[in-house]
Design a protein around this motif. Structure first.
Motif, PDB file in Angstrom:
ATOM      1  N   LEU A 292       6.995   4.912  10.528  1.00  0.00           N
ATOM      2  CA  LEU A 292       7.755   6.156  10.612  1.00  0.00           C
ATOM      3  C   LEU A 292       8.142   6.665   9.230  1.00  0.00           C
ATOM      4  O   LEU A 292       8.259   7.882   9.010  1.00  0.00           O
ATOM      5  N   TYR A 293       8.315   5.746   8.285  1.00  0.00           N
ATOM      6  CA  TYR A 293       8.712   6.128   6.925  1.00  0.00           C
ATOM      7  C   TYR A 293       7.519   6.605   6.093  1.00  0.00           C
ATOM      8  O   TYR A 293       7.610   7.604   5.370  1.00  0.00           O
ATOM      9  N   TYR A 294       6.408   5.888   6.196  1.00  0.00           N
ATOM     10  CA  TYR A 294       5.260   6.189   5.349  1.00  0.00           C
ATOM     11  C   TYR A 294       4.349   7.282   5.908  1.00  0.00           C
ATOM     12  O   TYR A 294       3.543   7.836   5.164  1.00  0.00           O
ATOM     13  N   LYS A 295       4.452   7.562   7.199  1.00  0.00           N
ATOM     14  CA  LYS A 295       3.517   8.490   7.827  1.00  0.00           C
ATOM     15  C   LYS A 295       4.278   9.562   8.588  1.00  0.00           C
ATOM     16  O   LYS A 295       5.137   9.255   9.424  1.00  0.00           O
ATOM     17  N   SER A 296       3.947  10.817   8.330  1.00  0.00           N
ATOM     18  CA  SER A 296       4.652  11.930   8.991  1.00  0.00           C
ATOM     19  C   SER A 296       4.099  12.218  10.384  1.00  0.00           C
ATOM     20  O   SER A 296       4.833  12.616  11.287  1.00  0.00           O
ATOM     21  N   ASP A 297       2.797  12.018  10.575  1.00  0.00           N
ATOM     22  CA  ASP A 297       2.173  12.293  11.874  1.00  0.00           C
ATOM     23  C   ASP A 297       2.156  11.014  12.690  1.00  0.00           C
ATOM     24  O   ASP A 297       1.301  10.146  12.507  1.00  0.00           O
ATOM     25  N   ASN A 298       3.119  10.868  13.592  1.00  0.00           N
ATOM     26  CA  ASN A 298       3.248   9.646  14.386  1.00  0.00           C
ATOM     27  C   ASN A 298       3.222   9.933  15.880  1.00  0.00           C
ATOM     28  O   ASN A 298       3.984   9.357  16.655  1.00  0.00           O
ATOM     29  N   HIS A 299       2.343  10.827  16.281  1.00  0.00           N
ATOM     30  CA  HIS A 299       2.260  11.194  17.688  1.00  0.00           C
ATOM     31  C   HIS A 299       1.496  10.132  18.472  1.00  0.00           C
ATOM     32  O   HIS A 299       0.418   9.679  18.058  1.00  0.00           O
ATOM     33  N   LEU A 300       2.059   9.750  19.601  1.00  0.00           N
ATOM     34  CA  LEU A 300       1.379   8.816  20.479  1.00  0.00           C
ATOM     35  C   LEU A 300       0.248   9.517  21.218  1.00  0.00           C
ATOM     36  O   LEU A 300       0.299  10.720  21.468  1.00  0.00           O
ATOM     37  N   SER A 301      -0.761   8.748  21.582  1.00  0.00           N
ATOM     38  CA  SER A 301      -1.862   9.305  22.361  1.00  0.00           C
ATOM     39  C   SER A 301      -1.386   9.652  23.766  1.00  0.00           C
ATOM     40  O   SER A 301      -0.363   9.141  24.246  1.00  0.00           O
ATOM     41  N   ILE A 302      -2.120  10.523  24.424  1.00  0.00           N
ATOM     42  CA  ILE A 302      -1.757  10.940  25.778  1.00  0.00           C
ATOM     43  C   ILE A 302      -1.746   9.751  26.729  1.00  0.00           C
ATOM     44  O   ILE A 302      -0.843   9.609  27.563  1.00  0.00           O
ATOM     45  N   SER A 303      -2.731   8.875  26.598  1.00  0.00           N
ATOM     46  CA  SER A 303      -2.822   7.725  27.503  1.00  0.00           C
ATOM     47  C   SER A 303      -1.650   6.765  27.313  1.00  0.00           C
ATOM     48  O   SER A 303      -1.098   6.245  28.293  1.00  0.00           O
ATOM     49  N   THR A 304      -1.243   6.549  26.055  1.00  0.00           N
ATOM     50  CA  THR A 304      -0.102   5.657  25.799  1.00  0.00           C
ATOM     51  C   THR A 304       1.186   6.266  26.312  1.00  0.00           C
ATOM     52  O   THR A 304       2.021   5.571  26.902  1.00  0.00           O
ATOM     53  N   ARG A 305       1.371   7.573  26.097  1.00  0.00           N
ATOM     54  CA  ARG A 305       2.567   8.239  26.613  1.00  0.00           C
ATOM     55  C   ARG A 305       2.623   8.149  28.130  1.00  0.00           C
ATOM     56  O   ARG A 305       3.694   7.873  28.706  1.00  0.00           O
ATOM     57  N   ALA A 306       1.496   8.347  28.782  1.00  0.00           N
ATOM     58  CA  ALA A 306       1.453   8.264  30.249  1.00  0.00           C
ATOM     59  C   ALA A 306       1.778   6.844  30.718  1.00  0.00           C
ATOM     60  O   ALA A 306       2.505   6.651  31.702  1.00  0.00           O
TER      61      ALA A 306
ATOM     62  N   ARG B 142       0.816  -1.217   0.000  1.00  0.00           N
ATOM     63  CA  ARG B 142       0.000   0.000   0.000  1.00  0.00           C
ATOM     64  C   ARG B 142       0.853   1.271   0.000  1.00  0.00           C
ATOM     65  O   ARG B 142       0.361   2.338  -0.304  1.00  0.00           O
ATOM     66  N   LYS B 143       2.128   1.123   0.409  1.00  0.00           N
ATOM     67  CA  LYS B 143       2.991   2.288   0.626  1.00  0.00           C
ATOM     68  C   LYS B 143       2.319   3.257   1.600  1.00  0.00           C
ATOM     69  O   LYS B 143       2.385   4.484   1.468  1.00  0.00           O
ATOM     70  N   SER B 144       1.672   2.658   2.603  1.00  0.00           N
ATOM     71  CA  SER B 144       0.907   3.443   3.569  1.00  0.00           C
ATOM     72  C   SER B 144       0.665   2.595   4.810  1.00  0.00           C
ATOM     73  O   SER B 144       0.629   1.361   4.739  1.00  0.00           O
ATOM     74  N   VAL B 145       0.513   3.259   5.950  1.00  0.00           N
ATOM     75  CA  VAL B 145       0.123   2.581   7.188  1.00  0.00           C
ATOM     76  C   VAL B 145      -1.173   3.181   7.717  1.00  0.00           C
ATOM     77  O   VAL B 145      -1.482   3.059   8.900  1.00  0.00           O
ATOM     78  N   GLN B 146      -1.922   3.839   6.840  1.00  0.00           N
ATOM     79  CA  GLN B 146      -3.216   4.386   7.245  1.00  0.00           C
ATOM     80  C   GLN B 146      -4.124   3.253   7.714  1.00  0.00           C
ATOM     81  O   GLN B 146      -4.286   2.249   7.031  1.00  0.00           O
ATOM     82  N   GLY B 147      -4.691   3.420   8.891  1.00  0.00           N
ATOM     83  CA  GLY B 147      -5.524   2.381   9.483  1.00  0.00           C
ATOM     84  C   GLY B 147      -4.788   1.530  10.495  1.00  0.00           C
ATOM     85  O   GLY B 147      -5.385   0.670  11.140  1.00  0.00           O
ATOM     86  N   LEU B 148      -3.485   1.755  10.647  1.00  0.00           N
ATOM     87  CA  LEU B 148      -2.667   1.007  11.595  1.00  0.00           C
ATOM     88  C   LEU B 148      -2.317   1.919  12.766  1.00  0.00           C
ATOM     89  O   LEU B 148      -1.795   3.017  12.579  1.00  0.00           O
ATOM     90  N   SER B 149      -2.623   1.499  13.959  1.00  0.00           N
ATOM     91  CA  SER B 149      -2.425   2.328  15.147  1.00  0.00           C
ATOM     92  C   SER B 149      -0.950   2.444  15.506  1.00  0.00           C
ATOM     93  O   SER B 149      -0.281   1.436  15.754  1.00  0.00           O
ATOM     94  N   ILE B 150      -0.441   3.676  15.573  1.00  0.00           N
ATOM     95  CA  ILE B 150       0.950   3.896  15.962  1.00  0.00           C
ATOM     96  C   ILE B 150       1.162   3.536  17.429  1.00  0.00           C
ATOM     97  O   ILE B 150       2.240   3.080  17.818  1.00  0.00           O
ATOM     98  N   ASP B 151       0.116   3.706  18.243  1.00  0.00           N
ATOM     99  CA  ASP B 151       0.223   3.321  19.658  1.00  0.00           C
ATOM    100  C   ASP B 151       0.464   1.829  19.781  1.00  0.00           C
ATOM    101  O   ASP B 151       1.315   1.389  20.564  1.00  0.00           O
ATOM    102  N   PHE B 152      -0.279   1.038  19.010  1.00  0.00           N
ATOM    103  CA  PHE B 152      -0.093  -0.410  19.025  1.00  0.00           C
ATOM    104  C   PHE B 152       1.322  -0.781  18.602  1.00  0.00           C
ATOM    105  O   PHE B 152       1.955  -1.651  19.215  1.00  0.00           O
TER     106      PHE B 152
END
Length: 275
Positions: A127-141, A35-45
């Motif tokens: 990290l390569y296919y997606k520029s916005d890879n911010h973790l959720s607040i709950s996962t960071r905590a 797909r050259k994409s990770v849209q739909g895949l949770s970065i937190d997971f």
């Protein structure tokens, strides 16, 4: 059927679920590449999965290779503790313990290291296919809490309050706590998007197959030895297996029943593959 035949069947089932679980990581990698994409895949997971298998790898590698930990496990005061820890996490190799210094099964070491490496590949794709890879607040905590807990135990070892054996136990515990919640972000993402596009169902089917074969092998081994401690004793591994099977069922319901429409904008010019 003779006892030896049942034992052989148990060994075959053991290697079958090992292979199913090991292969289950690859469909997601192939799907992301296609797909050259990770849209739909949770970065937190993805982050939780990498940290989970990192902890599991450290736990197994240290018990398998570390002479210092092996020597600690020989002390009368620590031998039962070592066996309890490894039995609880389902990695105790009774036969190997009789024949050598190591207490851990070799296939557990191979699986954990392989799982960590392929999970790193999947995270690298994100990290390569997606520029916005911010973790959720709950996962960071959650990760900060785990990091603080690790540092606290490490300091306890340095000041002599705890031993290295206690510190390694922390890695096993972290593997457990992360495994319990790591699938939640992906399940929630599917629910919010009302879609499972981008999340490989082949990964889930293989994981579910491995989990069911593992359960069958566990029951068969208990029947052969007429000892149910293999089931009840490995309480943490049993719990993790049941949690994984539960989430596999949730993902299958989401994919096949709740959100059956799977139009992938990343593959509009190609036939959907590995979805």
């Amino acid at each position: 059927m003779a006892i030896d035949s049942w034992a052989t069947l148990s060994d075959v089932l053991g290697w079958t679920y090992f292979l199913a679980w090991s292969i289950s990581f690859y469909p997601q990698v192939l799907l992301n590449y296609r797909r050259k994409s990770v849209q739909g895949l949770s970065i937190d997971f993805l982050y939780l999965n990498v940290i989970c298998f990192f902890c599991y790898s450290i736990f197994n590698l240290v018990f398998f290779y570390s002479k210092e930990i092996q020597d600690q496990c020989k002390y009368p005061d620590h031998e039962n503790q070592c066996r309890m820890i490894l039995h609880r996490f389902g990695t105790l190799d009774h036969q190997r313990h009789k024949d050598s210094d190591s207490l851990v099964r070799g296939n557990d070491v191979i699986f954990s290291v392989h799982a960590f490496l392929i999970s790193c590949v999947t995270l690298g794709q994100a990290l390569y296919y997606k520029s916005d890879n911010h973790l959720s607040i709950s996962t960071r905590a959650y990760l900060k809490m785990i990091a603080g807990w690790t540092v606290m135990h490490f300091v306890a070892v340095l000041i002599g309050k705890d031993q290295w054996l206690d510190f390694i136990y922390v890695f096993g515990s972290m593997n457990f706590f992360i495994s319990v919640i790591k699938y939640v972000p992906q399940a929630l993402m599917n629910y919010k998007r009302k879609s499972t596009v981008g999340w490989s169902i082949h990964n889930i089917l293989l994981d579910f197959t491995g989990g069911m074969i593992w359960s069958l092998q566990l029951i068969l081994a208990a029947a052969i030895t007429k000892d149910s401690s293999g089931i009840t004793g490995d309480s943490i591994k049993l719990g993790l297996g049941l949690v994984a099977i539960l989430f596999d069922c949730i993902f299958m319901v989401q994919h096949y029943i709740l959100y059956p429409t799977r139009v992938d904008s990343s593959l509009t010019e190609h036939k959907p593959w590995m979805e």
